[in-house]
Enzyme design. Structure first.
Site, PDB file in Angstrom:
ATOM      1  N   HIS A   1      13.423 139.397  -5.084  1.00  0.00           N
ATOM      2  CA  HIS A   1      12.336 140.226  -5.599  1.00  0.00           C
ATOM      3  C   HIS A   1      12.595 140.721  -7.025  1.00  0.00           C
ATOM      4  CE1 HIS A   1      10.544 141.400  -1.384  1.00  0.00           C
ATOM      5  NE2 HIS A   1      10.712 140.088  -1.543  1.00  0.00           N
TER       6      HIS A   1
ATOM      7  N   GLU B   1       3.139 135.990   2.918  1.00  0.00           N
ATOM      8  CA  GLU B   1       4.233 136.645   3.646  1.00  0.00           C
ATOM      9  C   GLU B   1       4.629 137.951   2.957  1.00  0.00           C
ATOM     10  OE1 GLU B   1       8.314 137.826   4.621  1.00  0.00           O
ATOM     11  OE2 GLU B   1       7.561 137.180   2.671  1.00  0.00           O
TER      12      GLU B   1
END
Length: 494
Positions: free
Chosen positions: A455, A355
């Site tokens: 992230h 993804e």
């Protein structure tokens, strides 16, 4: 920026186009007349669920809210296996682990091959070597991380003037003469006030276009490298990585505090940076979507998907993005087997691969299964963290939304009863199904702090609150089992 403008830009950047265009469109929805918590749906009464199904859903909800299976799975994925970038040994091991766990539950499991990119991080350093008011023979460290898709500066690095721009308009106004040979820094801030007010995804959508397409825009004007202010809300001098469209130049993200520093110094005069980023793009390799079926008792050919993505970025251990989503989906299978509940339709648990780095797992599933999409009844994805669930973002017909009203009532007890319709697919991995008209649902989590950790090196197990993870598991299990066992199929959008 208008929502329509935001979406048109994002559609050019494949890896985040679907989910973020959707959330930009939420801004438009906010200006429409609001009704009850079942946002913008008809008022006609929905048919009640059969009493036996209602009783089973109540049992399922109660079991999910006291079960820690999902947390145990997240703990293993994040702490025993660790970061899981596409193409990495950890991603391979994670796929095997999830497959084995689902086999233990008695599901029919297969590993479906996906050709995935294999990008590997290298050295990451930056320092300001010339700036106004500089003490002789000194420099200032800049905290930097490479973006996926970045090329290498070479081990010796590059030294160049930094050109600061807020957006693409300012970059283009400078033109090639003022950009060529320089390092471009996109200084577009993540709006922390929007995030605190519950619009974190809108704030992300506004800023992430520069992470995604900034390097390409800078390269077209001759820049030697591109940097972006980190797309996230935390001020702990932590850079946020993510995918950047490969542009043939080094691309990185710097901590927000360092973006402020460069902005302040650039206002006083010329700033020069020495930048070293040495990532490598290795040959594509074979990864796997994990696909596991709990066969339906009456209509096994009809499928309801529950899912999350297995790959992660490499700075942290990918707990909230998205080991949690995988574990939530796995727990649907675990709870149904534990309670000996038999869905009428097949429930398919999917742990998606890639993804983060292009969506090749989604593309591979679409290519392999599009011939079966006529029998895909609905698809659910959890990919916005593990905080308290508020309900579901959905792309489906108003008639389908109305059929879910009795399920909303069952989710009201722990506050997960909102349904918000959208014009865009509510999850990147289920977007291929959504585009074919299959009703799709994305778990709507409380995202106010999600982008503090997203992230980054701080995406670790401690960010997950076990009780909130249980709520997410309950919401997905109840919705998934209802979709698989209710008498009617959800009508598709015309």
């Amino acid at each position: 920026m208008k929502a329509s403008q935001t979406c048109s830009r994002r559609r050019a950047v494949r890896w985040y186009a679907v989910p973020l265009c959707f959330f930009a469109m939420r801004t438009v929805a906010q200006n429409r007349p609001q009704q009850s918590p079942e946002v913008m749906v008809g008022k006609e009464s929905a048919p009640a669920l059969p009493p036996q199904l209602t009783a089973e859903l109540v049992r399922l909800r109660a079991a999910a809210l006291t079960d820690d299976y999902a947390y145990q799975e997240v703990a293993h994925l994040t702490e025993n296996i660790g970061p899981r970038p596409s193409g990495s040994p950890q991603a391979q091991q994670a796929a095997r682990f999830v497959a084995d766990e689902l086999r233990k539950l008695g599901l029919e499991v297969r590993l479906e091959e996906v050709k995935v990119p294999h990008w590997v991080r290298g050295a990451e350093t930056a320092e300001l070597v010339e700036f106004p008011g500089q003490t002789p023979q000194t420099s200032q460290k800049i905290v930097v991380t490479a973006l996926g898709g970045s090329t290498s500066t070479g081990t010796d690095g590059i030294t160049s003037e930094v050109v600061l721009v807020r957006d693409f308009e300012q970059l283009n106004a400078l033109g090639r003469q003022k950009v060529a040979g320089k390092i471009v820094l996109f200084d577009f801030p993540f709006d922390k006030q929007k995030a605190a007010a519950g619009f974190a995804l809108e704030a992300y959508g506004e800023a992430v276009v520069y992470r995604g397409a900034g390097a390409r825009a800078a390269a077209q004007l001759g820049a030697v490298a591109s940097l972006v202010r980190s797309v996230g809300g935390a001020d702990y001098r932590i850079p946020h990585t993510g995918y950047s469209v490969p542009a043939g130049i080094p691309a990185g993200a710097i901590a927000n505090e360092d973006a402020d520093l460069i902005a302040h110094l650039s206002a006083q005069g010329e700033v020069r940076m020495h930048l070293t980023l040495t990532p490598r793009s290795l040959p594509d390799t074979t990864g796997y979507n994990v696909v596991a079926d709990l066969r339906g008792s009456e209509h096994p050919e009809q499928v309801v998907v529950v899912s999350g993505h297995l790959d992660s970025w490499d700075l942290g251990t990918g707990a909230i993005d998205d080991a949690a989503g995988v574990a939530i989906a796995m727990e649907t299978g675990q709870l149904l087997q534990q309670l000996r509940l038999h869905p009428k339709r097949t429930i398919r648990v999917i742990a998606w691969m890639d993804e983060e780095n292009g969506g090749r797992g989604r593309d591979a599933y679409t290519a392999a299964h599009s011939g079966e999409f006529a029998n895909h009844i609905a698809a659910i994805e959890s990919d916005l963290g593990a905080a308290h669930p508020l309900g579901f973002n959905v792309k489906m017909s108003p008639q389908a939304i109305d059929l879910l009203r009795p399920v909303q009532d069952l989710l009201l007890g722990f506050g997960a009863n909102l349904i918000k319709p959208t014009a865009f697919p509510p999850g990147a991995d289920i977007s291929g199904m959504s585009k074919e008209g299959i009703p799709t649902l994305g778990v709507m989590q409380d995202g106010r702090t999600y982008f503090n950790y997203h992230h980054t090196a701080a995406d670790t197990l401690d960010k997950i609150v076990p009780s909130e993870l249980r709520e997410n598991a309950a919401a997905v299990a109840v919705m998934g089992y209802a979709l698989a066992s209710m008498p009617q199929q959800l009508p598709r959008e015309r």
